[in-house]
Motif scaffolding. Sequence first.
Motif, mmCIF file in Angstrom:
data_model
loop_
_atom_site.group_PDB
_atom_site.id
_atom_site.type_symbol
_atom_site.label_atom_id
_atom_site.label_comp_id
_atom_site.label_asym_id
_atom_site.label_seq_id
_atom_site.Cartn_x
_atom_site.Cartn_y
_atom_site.Cartn_z
ATOM 1 N N LYS A 53 0.895 -1.010 -0.068
ATOM 2 C CA LYS A 53 0.249 0.121 0.060
ATOM 3 C C LYS A 53 0.821 1.361 -0.167
ATOM 4 O O LYS A 53 0.556 2.146 -0.709
ATOM 5 C CB LYS A 53 -0.917 0.034 1.229
ATOM 6 C CG LYS A 53 -2.005 -1.018 1.190
ATOM 7 C CD LYS A 53 -2.884 -1.114 2.555
ATOM 8 C CE LYS A 53 -3.554 -2.226 2.354
ATOM 9 N NZ LYS A 53 -4.311 -2.348 4.019
ATOM 10 N N ALA A 54 1.809 1.360 0.985
ATOM 11 C CA ALA A 54 2.807 2.536 0.894
ATOM 12 C C ALA A 54 3.585 2.700 -0.524
ATOM 13 O O ALA A 54 3.805 3.651 -0.903
ATOM 14 C CB ALA A 54 3.758 2.307 2.161
ATOM 15 N N TYR A 55 4.019 1.745 -1.023
ATOM 16 C CA TYR A 55 4.467 1.739 -2.257
ATOM 17 C C TYR A 55 3.566 2.498 -3.284
ATOM 18 O O TYR A 55 3.988 3.319 -4.137
ATOM 19 C CB TYR A 55 4.971 0.259 -2.843
ATOM 20 C CG TYR A 55 5.966 0.464 -4.048
ATOM 21 C CD1 TYR A 55 7.178 0.177 -3.841
ATOM 22 C CD2 TYR A 55 5.507 0.350 -5.359
ATOM 23 C CE1 TYR A 55 8.083 0.012 -4.862
ATOM 24 C CE2 TYR A 55 6.322 0.396 -6.406
ATOM 25 C CZ TYR A 55 7.707 0.131 -6.083
ATOM 26 O OH TYR A 55 8.490 -0.022 -7.274
ATOM 27 N N LYS A 56 2.404 1.958 -3.427
ATOM 28 C CA LYS A 56 1.319 2.468 -4.195
ATOM 29 C C LYS A 56 1.176 3.927 -4.160
ATOM 30 O O LYS A 56 1.029 4.833 -5.024
ATOM 31 C CB LYS A 56 0.035 1.739 -4.247
ATOM 32 C CG LYS A 56 -0.721 2.172 -5.115
ATOM 33 C CD LYS A 56 -1.148 0.888 -6.296
ATOM 34 C CE LYS A 56 -2.133 1.039 -7.266
ATOM 35 N NZ LYS A 56 -2.241 -0.135 -7.956
ATOM 36 N N SER A 57 0.930 4.267 -2.808
ATOM 37 C CA SER A 57 0.881 5.619 -2.608
ATOM 38 C C SER A 57 2.106 6.519 -2.642
ATOM 39 O O SER A 57 1.917 7.744 -2.721
ATOM 40 C CB SER A 57 0.355 5.819 -1.112
ATOM 41 O OG SER A 57 1.470 5.290 -0.168
ATOM 42 N N SER A 58 3.128 6.046 -2.434
ATOM 43 C CA SER A 58 4.339 6.987 -2.649
ATOM 44 C C SER A 58 4.784 7.046 -4.107
ATOM 45 O O SER A 58 5.210 8.070 -4.681
ATOM 46 C CB SER A 58 5.482 6.433 -1.741
ATOM 47 O OG SER A 58 5.224 6.398 -0.488
ATOM 48 N N TYR A 59 4.703 6.049 -5.020
ATOM 49 C CA TYR A 59 5.092 5.851 -6.494
ATOM 50 C C TYR A 59 4.062 5.842 -7.378
ATOM 51 O O TYR A 59 4.428 5.880 -8.648
ATOM 52 C CB TYR A 59 6.401 4.955 -6.094
ATOM 53 C CG TYR A 59 7.458 4.963 -5.237
ATOM 54 C CD1 TYR A 59 8.386 6.235 -5.447
ATOM 55 C CD2 TYR A 59 7.400 4.244 -4.384
ATOM 56 C CE1 TYR A 59 9.455 6.372 -4.441
ATOM 57 C CE2 TYR A 59 8.300 4.533 -3.147
ATOM 58 C CZ TYR A 59 9.487 5.545 -3.439
ATOM 59 O OH TYR A 59 10.328 5.854 -2.495
ATOM 60 N N GLY A 60 2.795 5.594 -7.006
ATOM 61 C CA GLY A 60 1.843 5.421 -7.932
ATOM 62 C C GLY A 60 2.081 3.958 -8.755
ATOM 63 O O GLY A 60 1.498 4.201 -9.983
ATOM 64 N N LYS A 61 2.728 3.093 -8.312
ATOM 65 C CA LYS A 61 3.041 1.977 -9.152
ATOM 66 C C LYS A 61 2.497 0.697 -8.240
ATOM 67 O O LYS A 61 2.691 0.585 -6.794
ATOM 68 C CB LYS A 61 4.659 1.895 -9.529
ATOM 69 C CG LYS A 61 4.832 2.884 -10.077
ATOM 70 C CD LYS A 61 6.520 3.119 -10.494
ATOM 71 C CE LYS A 61 6.711 1.917 -11.569
ATOM 72 N NZ LYS A 61 8.262 2.167 -11.645
ATOM 73 N N ASP A 62 2.432 -0.330 -8.898
ATOM 74 C CA ASP A 62 1.865 -1.662 -8.239
ATOM 75 C C ASP A 62 3.431 -2.362 -7.986
ATOM 76 O O ASP A 62 4.272 -2.874 -8.688
ATOM 77 C CB ASP A 62 1.306 -2.583 -9.025
ATOM 78 C CG ASP A 62 0.600 -3.704 -8.425
ATOM 79 O OD1 ASP A 62 -0.427 -3.787 -7.661
ATOM 80 O OD2 ASP A 62 1.473 -4.868 -8.411
ATOM 81 N N LEU A 63 3.498 -2.357 -6.656
ATOM 82 C CA LEU A 63 4.919 -3.314 -6.350
ATOM 83 C C LEU A 63 5.124 -4.591 -6.864
ATOM 84 O O LEU A 63 6.097 -5.000 -7.211
ATOM 85 C CB LEU A 63 5.019 -3.205 -4.741
ATOM 86 C CG LEU A 63 6.134 -4.053 -4.059
ATOM 87 C CD1 LEU A 63 7.329 -3.409 -4.450
ATOM 88 C CD2 LEU A 63 6.129 -4.226 -2.647
ATOM 89 N N ILE A 64 3.974 -5.597 -6.680
ATOM 90 C CA ILE A 64 4.131 -6.666 -7.582
ATOM 91 C C ILE A 64 4.734 -6.635 -8.806
ATOM 92 O O ILE A 64 5.340 -7.654 -9.310
ATOM 93 C CB ILE A 64 2.631 -7.456 -7.046
ATOM 94 C CG1 ILE A 64 2.613 -7.885 -5.576
ATOM 95 C CG2 ILE A 64 2.833 -8.975 -7.908
ATOM 96 C CD1 ILE A 64 1.240 -8.759 -5.225
ATOM 97 N N ASP A 65 3.855 -5.780 -9.702
ATOM 98 C CA ASP A 65 4.218 -5.711 -10.981
ATOM 99 C C ASP A 65 5.709 -5.345 -11.218
ATOM 100 O O ASP A 65 6.230 -5.859 -12.142
ATOM 101 C CB ASP A 65 3.434 -4.716 -11.813
ATOM 102 C CG ASP A 65 1.970 -5.085 -11.915
ATOM 103 O OD1 ASP A 65 1.570 -6.336 -11.797
ATOM 104 O OD2 ASP A 65 1.121 -4.297 -12.159
ATOM 105 N N ASP A 66 5.958 -4.498 -10.367
ATOM 106 C CA ASP A 66 7.437 -3.954 -10.421
ATOM 107 C C ASP A 66 8.633 -5.280 -10.191
ATOM 108 O O ASP A 66 9.306 -5.454 -10.871
ATOM 109 C CB ASP A 66 7.927 -2.826 -9.522
ATOM 110 C CG ASP A 66 7.326 -1.694 -10.307
ATOM 111 O OD1 ASP A 66 6.720 -1.492 -11.194
ATOM 112 O OD2 ASP A 66 7.430 -0.609 -9.580
#
Length: 623
Positions: A53-66
Motif C-alpha cells: 500500500k505504501a509503495y502504491k501511495s508513494s510511487y503510484g506503481k504496483d509493487l508486485i508488477d515491478d
Amino acid sequence: MVFRGTITDAPDFDPSVDAETLYNAMKGIGSDKEAILDLVTGRSNAQRQEIVKAYKSSYGKDLIDDLKYELTGKFERLIVSLMRPQAYHDAKEIHDALKGAGTDEKCLIEVLASRNNQQIHALVAAYKDAYGSDLEEDIIGDTSGHFKKMLIVLLQGTRDDPGLVYPELVEEDAQALYDAGEAQWGTEESIFIMLLGNRSVTHLRMVFDKYQEIAEKAIEDSIKSELSGDFERLMLAIVQCIRSVPMYFAKRLYKSMKGLGTQDNTLIRIMICRSEIDMLDIRECFRMGYEKSLYNMIKEDTSGDYKRTLLALCGGDDDLAGEFFPEAAQLAYKMWEISSMTKVQLRPTIRPASEFDPADDAQNLRKAMKGFGTDEDTIINIVVNRSNEQRQEIKQVFKSLLGRDLMKDLKSELSKNLERLIIGLMLTPAEFDAKMMRKAIEGAGTDEHALIEILVTRTNEQIHAMNAELANACNEDSDEMEIKFMSILCTRSFPHLRKVFQEFVRCSNKDIEQIIKKEMSGDLKQAMYGIVCSVKNQPNYLANRLYKAMKGIGTDDRALIRIMVSRSEIDLFNIRKEFKETHDCSLHEFIQVETMVVSSHFMVCGRPYSCLGISLAHLTSSL
C-alpha cells in the motif's frame, strides 16, 4: 495456538521506509536482489501488505508488477508469492492447479487437506475476488467421483472445533469406519467421507486409536487396502494432517526435493504458507524422519538468490544432537505407540513346570554339583524347564535347606558360555538386564551376551529399566554406547523394541534414530539404523532399499532380486504401497524404467538382460 513460525513482525516497522528501500533496489539498470531478499523475508505477511500500500501511495506503481518485471525465474516466483496475502496465494495455487489441460490433484489435496476452517473460508472468498468464479463449481467441473465429493466436503470448512470431542461416539465412529471397510466386501466410502471430513482433529485422533484396537491395524493401512487413486491419496493426506500437520508437510518437502529435479511449486508453496505458523515443528519432524536437516537439504538442492530466500524462510539449521521441539517429541512418541499397538500373540518357550517341588530341585542341583565333575545335563534340564519365578524359589530353598548360595555353586562348577547362560537364567529379568548393561559399560564382550539375551524371557516391566540405560548411554563414550546398542537392538523382539523406542522418547526427549546417526559411523551406524527402520515399518524400509538399489547410475541387481524374490510371497503388496506413497512412482513402473535402461546397455554386449526386467515386473503385478 502457540506460534511456531520462523517469520515474525519486524520491530520498529515503517512501511514507507521499506517501500523506498525496495524502490531504490529496483531503480536504474539491474536490481539489488540481496536488498529485496533481506527486506521481504524480514517482514511478516501483514507487514508486507502495508508495504504494498505504501509503495502504491508513494510511487503510484504496483509493487508486485515491478517485482515481476525486475526479477526472473524461481526467485521471482518466490518473492512475488511472499508479497501476496496468504489466502490469495492459496487461491492462486488452486486456480493454477485447475486451469489448463489436466489437473494438479496433488496441489488440491495438499491445500484442502491441511487448512483449517478459517483458512478455507478465506481461500474461497479470495478465489471469488481474484478470479470472479465460484471455487466449488470449478472443482466440481474439474474432478469426479469420491475424490470430488471429499474435496467439496472439505471446501465447506465445517469441521468441528479442534477441542470438540463426543466421548460417546468415539467407539461408535471407529466401529462405523471398520464396518464400512475392513468388515465387508467392498467399501462404503460415504462413511469415510462424512466422518473424516467433519469430526474434529482431537475426536478423530481418539477414533484412530480405538480403530487400531478394533481392526488391529492403523487406519492408514485400511485406507491403502480399501481405497484407490486420488481418493486414497486425499484420505491418507487428511489422516496424516489429523495426526500431525508438521509431519505431513515434512514429508511433502522431502518428496519435493529428493531424487532428480525439484518440485519448486510445492517447495515454494509450503515454505511460504508455514513460515508464520509451524516451520519450527516442520524442521524438527523433517530431522526426525530423514537423514539431514531441512536447511541442509534446501542448501544442497537449490541455488542462488532462490536458495538464500528459502533458507531465510527455513530460519536456521538444526543441531542433530538437540532435543525435540514439543510437537516432534509428541509425534515421535505417538508414532512408536501406534507401531507398538499391533496385536501379537506371544508364545513363550518356557512355562511353569507342573508338580513343581523346589526342595526336590534344590537337592538334585546339589547332587549334580557334588563330588568330582559336574552333571551338566541335570542342571540344564532343571533350569530350562522351570519358569523364572520357580527358579527364584529354588534359590531360596537351596539356601535354607543346604545353607549354600546356589549362584556361587553354579559359577564354580560351570564355565564359559554355559555358565553365563545358566546364571543369566537364574537371575530375575531385572537383575539380568542390569548385569548386561553394567558389563557393556565396563567394556566386556558382546557376542556372548547377545546369545544369552536371546534365550532369556523379557517382561514389560523391564522396558523402563532398559530405556533408562539407553538414555544414559547418550552421554557416555561412543564405544561403550555402541556395545549397549548392539546388546539390545540385536536381541529384543520388534514389538518389544517399539515400546522401548517409545519410552526412550518420553524419558530423553530424543529419538533413537537421531542418536544412532550422531553417535555412530560406518557399517555399524547403517546396521543399527536399518534395525530401527525395520522395527518402525518393515515394508517402508524394504521399499526404500528397493529405491536405493535402482536410483542413480547403475542398479544393485543382487539387492533388487533378493528383496523381490524373498518378499513376493510375504509382503510385496505392502512394499508396493509404501513405494508409491514415498516415491510418487509405482514400483512396477520404476522397475520397468530402470531395468530397461540397463537392458539397453547389456544388449550392446550381446546379453539379453531384459529378462530380468520382465521377471521383476511380473513379481510386482502377479499378486
